[in-house]
Write a protein that holds these residues in place. Sequence first.
Motif, short mmCIF file in Angstrom:
data_model
loop_
_atom_site.label_atom_id
_atom_site.label_comp_id
_atom_site.label_asym_id
_atom_site.label_seq_id
_atom_site.Cartn_x
_atom_site.Cartn_y
_atom_site.Cartn_z
N LEU A 6 -9.08 -10.13 -5.36
CA LEU A 6 -9.72 -9.54 -6.51
C LEU A 6 -10.37 -10.61 -7.36
CD1 LEU A 6 -9.97 -7.44 -8.48
CD2 LEU A 6 -7.62 -8.00 -9.65
N TRP A 46 0.92 -1.16 -0.02
CA TRP A 46 -0.19 0.07 -0.20
C TRP A 46 0.91 1.13 -0.22
CZ3 TRP A 46 -0.03 -3.36 4.32
CH2 TRP A 46 0.76 -2.76 5.33
N TYR A 96 -15.27 -8.93 0.91
CA TYR A 96 -14.28 -7.86 1.66
C TYR A 96 -13.81 -8.62 3.26
CZ TYR A 96 -14.70 -3.23 -0.38
OH TYR A 96 -14.46 -1.99 -1.08
N LYS A 141 -10.21 4.12 1.73
CA LYS A 141 -9.80 3.81 0.10
C LYS A 141 -8.68 3.22 -0.07
CE LYS A 141 -9.49 6.17 -4.49
NZ LYS A 141 -9.39 7.30 -4.99
N VAL A 142 -7.53 3.53 0.59
CA VAL A 142 -6.08 3.03 0.54
C VAL A 142 -6.02 1.50 0.59
CG1 VAL A 142 -3.89 3.08 1.26
CG2 VAL A 142 -4.99 5.20 0.65
N HIS A 143 -6.55 1.21 1.92
CA HIS A 143 -6.66 -0.09 2.68
C HIS A 143 -7.82 -1.02 1.98
CE1 HIS A 143 -3.77 2.07 5.17
NE2 HIS A 143 -3.22 0.94 5.12
N GLY A 144 -8.88 -0.19 1.62
CA GLY A 144 -10.06 -1.01 1.00
C GLY A 144 -9.79 -1.54 -0.39
N ASN A 145 -8.61 -0.62 -1.23
CA ASN A 145 -8.31 -0.96 -2.41
C ASN A 145 -7.25 -2.38 -2.16
OD1 ASN A 145 -9.78 0.50 -3.97
ND2 ASN A 145 -8.18 2.24 -4.01
N ASN A 164 -15.06 3.20 0.24
CA ASN A 164 -14.73 3.93 -1.03
C ASN A 164 -13.92 5.03 -0.77
OD1 ASN A 164 -15.39 1.66 -2.86
ND2 ASN A 164 -17.31 2.83 -2.98
N LYS A 222 -9.35 -5.15 -1.84
CA LYS A 222 -9.72 -5.70 -3.17
C LYS A 222 -8.62 -6.65 -3.99
CE LYS A 222 -13.62 -2.67 -3.95
NZ LYS A 222 -14.26 -1.47 -4.95
N ARG A 223 -7.54 -5.68 -4.01
CA ARG A 223 -6.47 -6.38 -4.80
C ARG A 223 -6.21 -7.79 -4.13
NH1 ARG A 223 -1.21 -3.26 -4.14
NH2 ARG A 223 -0.54 -4.87 -5.10
#
Length: 831
Positions: A519, A296, A549, A508-512, A504, A515-516
């Motif tokens: 994925l 991250w 999630y 956002k940063v750690h939510g992405n 979102n 998701k990654r």
Amino acid sequence: MTAMTLTENILSTNKFGDTYLYAINRGTFDKISANVVFETTFSKSLLQEDTLNIIIGTDSGLLPKYITEQGIPSGSRYIFIETQDILDTLNQHHLLGDFPTEIACLTADEWLEKASDFKIDQYLYIGAVKSFNSICAQQFARNEYAELSWTIKETLHTLHWQHNAAIGNESFIIRQLENATDNLLPAGLLKNAFKNQTVIILAGGPSLSNILPWVKQNRSKLTVFSVSRISRQLVANGINPDFVFSVDPQAISTDYSKEMFQFGSDTIFIHAYHVHPRLLNQWPYTSLYLGERLPWKSIINPENLDSIGPTVTNTALNTAYFFGFERILLAGFDLCYTKEGITHAKGSNEQLAGPKYKLTSLQVETYNGEKRPTGQDFYTALEVLSQQAEIITADQRKIINLAPTAAKARTIEHIPPEKIELTEIEIAPIDIVAKHIPKVSDTDLKEDFEALTTELKKALHQISNIKKLANKAIEINNRMYNKEGLIENYRDKRNLDIIEKQLNRRYKVHGNLVKRFGLRNFLKITAPHKSDWNAEKAKDVGLVYYQSYLTGAKHLIELIEDTLQRTQTRQEEQKNNPNFTMLFTQWNKDQCFNRARIWLKNHPNTHLPEPIATEFESFSEKFDAFIKNDASKRYAQNRTVSRLPDVKARALLLLKHKKNEELHDLLNALTIDDKEPNKASYLKLISAFIAEIEENYDIALGFYDEILNYENSPLLEEALLRIALISINQQNNENAFLALECLSQLSPLYLPFYAESARILGQLMIAIDSYNAYIAQFPNDTSVKLKLANLYLENRIPDAAEMMIDHILEQKPDLPAALTLKKIIAEQKQS
């Protein structure tokens, strides 16, 4: 004349009602129904939801029929790949039927376009593309099936690699967090540190063995990069590289690379951030990482050089360019096989396991003008190499491949090693590294670990909150819908919207990152051909979404907590009198046994109580056992499955295309392959094929006769068929008759040929009986019935001929050939 010439159109129907092309499926369905065969062979693997299935062969149309009857699983698609002539025959006999639009039966030239229509990209993203061989393809019923299978699987392998690289890989993030504590120094610190110098990159291709003596002779004039998997060969040759590279996150790489621990302190380990931890956390000397330390955005992610795939050698080349080397020599970077099918250098695991026989028709040109076989993975790496070389050479650098047998790459020239001019290195690479990378002090380490701990705790807090939101969202989602799948309480819907905005925006940063990390789970929500979600399924969609999630967050929390514990252990390692229980627990958990020796080296004056000293000795013994465990021999010995069927399939393809040189290569490969004890008859077969192409037919017949003398030879049918074909071409009718007699006993497919041979020799009753025996098994073969009627006529047996023609005309009253023979019979009766 071949076995397929007459009989490929002939149908057979078993007692279960399965109709199939006998030449394709032979006796597979004689005693067992097709459905039972398919259920036994494939179980439920062909009936998974949200899967794109690529299948070689159709088993006479019975396999797509079976899948249709079972019901197309939700979101799944099927592509059957057949040869054009078999597709034409199946269509002619209406054996492909009106299959659902989810099933396509195509040729090899058409399947990729259809795969695109079926959204193969999306299936690849969720890891849901599978390949299978039908029963007839598994049995190599036709030579083309072997080539199709090899080619399609190589293509899919490349597509999988490309799409995994595009979306990232969950295992990379796992390794990134496992290595975060030990990824201390970025390789970017050495930018342009080696300007105007020459480097040689040693890779694992077959040509490496020929170049190593030259490398050893000129060691003092070369900066040496090597890939970790060739460490065994370098140790055996007394070569210590300046830099050793690894990028593989898989555990098997530790077995391939462990000899690197025998290198001295002057060797620098350069590795991807996602390298397997057992190589990194046990390395006792300087190591530099490629890529980002944390997955991250973080202040402790310095500007750094990335690793470039698809091979570790591509990464080494990119690093050499970044370090400023003016001239880059490549050794063992062949990206093709030897003519015998050897893929890697002498002494490697792959070389010890023997030649590769499943070679596709894919070839590359070498610097000495030869055509060499290669695989899709090497072919992809060759294209990346050419792209890299164009950029590097445009920057006034020079790249030279030392091997004449290496695959030719754009802007890379070949110069033999003896023509390379070298001068003594003035400053040792390890000293250059020392100038650019100061020694890390205990204070530096302490500050680094504290900064890492702060970042990890911050991430842990954020992801823990994401986990709470996901749990809350799942609870709301479960109560929000009524039995009809409709929303009853729109206040719940608003609450879900609020959670979504928090995920979102605020997280956002750690939510992405979540998701990654998961994925593929998120992609499954929008799986291919799932656009038909209705209101009743909306609840399930929401559940899958927030469950993704939750699952990702839970796993990441575990990984971060493990990394925090590992970081705490490293801080404890700095102490002269640490908590040894903590150290031992972590070292055992991570299997980083060499850290015991590293600790002792860093704390030479510490007196250890006897129980602690004994434990340290135990760790040393475990590490020594890891190094001494000869995985290479085990790898070679584990090749228990015979590859001789692949040898036969390849030999037949090469004979068909009259590839004499490649047949000689295959013969040499099998000769040196000591893993195949039952290869004698296959060596005779290849030798016979070579003799045939060279038109030495008597020599070929001699080899085939030797095959007949082997007890229970699996090549008996092939040898007899070749004897029959050669004998017919030589007009040696007696020899052809004997061969066909044996063949007719092996398979009814050969009865018409045996009958024709008997007719030529005047063996009337044998010819008549053979035709009748064949017709009894294949009553729909009109062409053979006409031949039998002709035989009756030739021997003035008009009544029998008339009975046969009348039988044919009952089924096909307008058949011109039968009507013509009817007239001839009438004339013969009148004369």
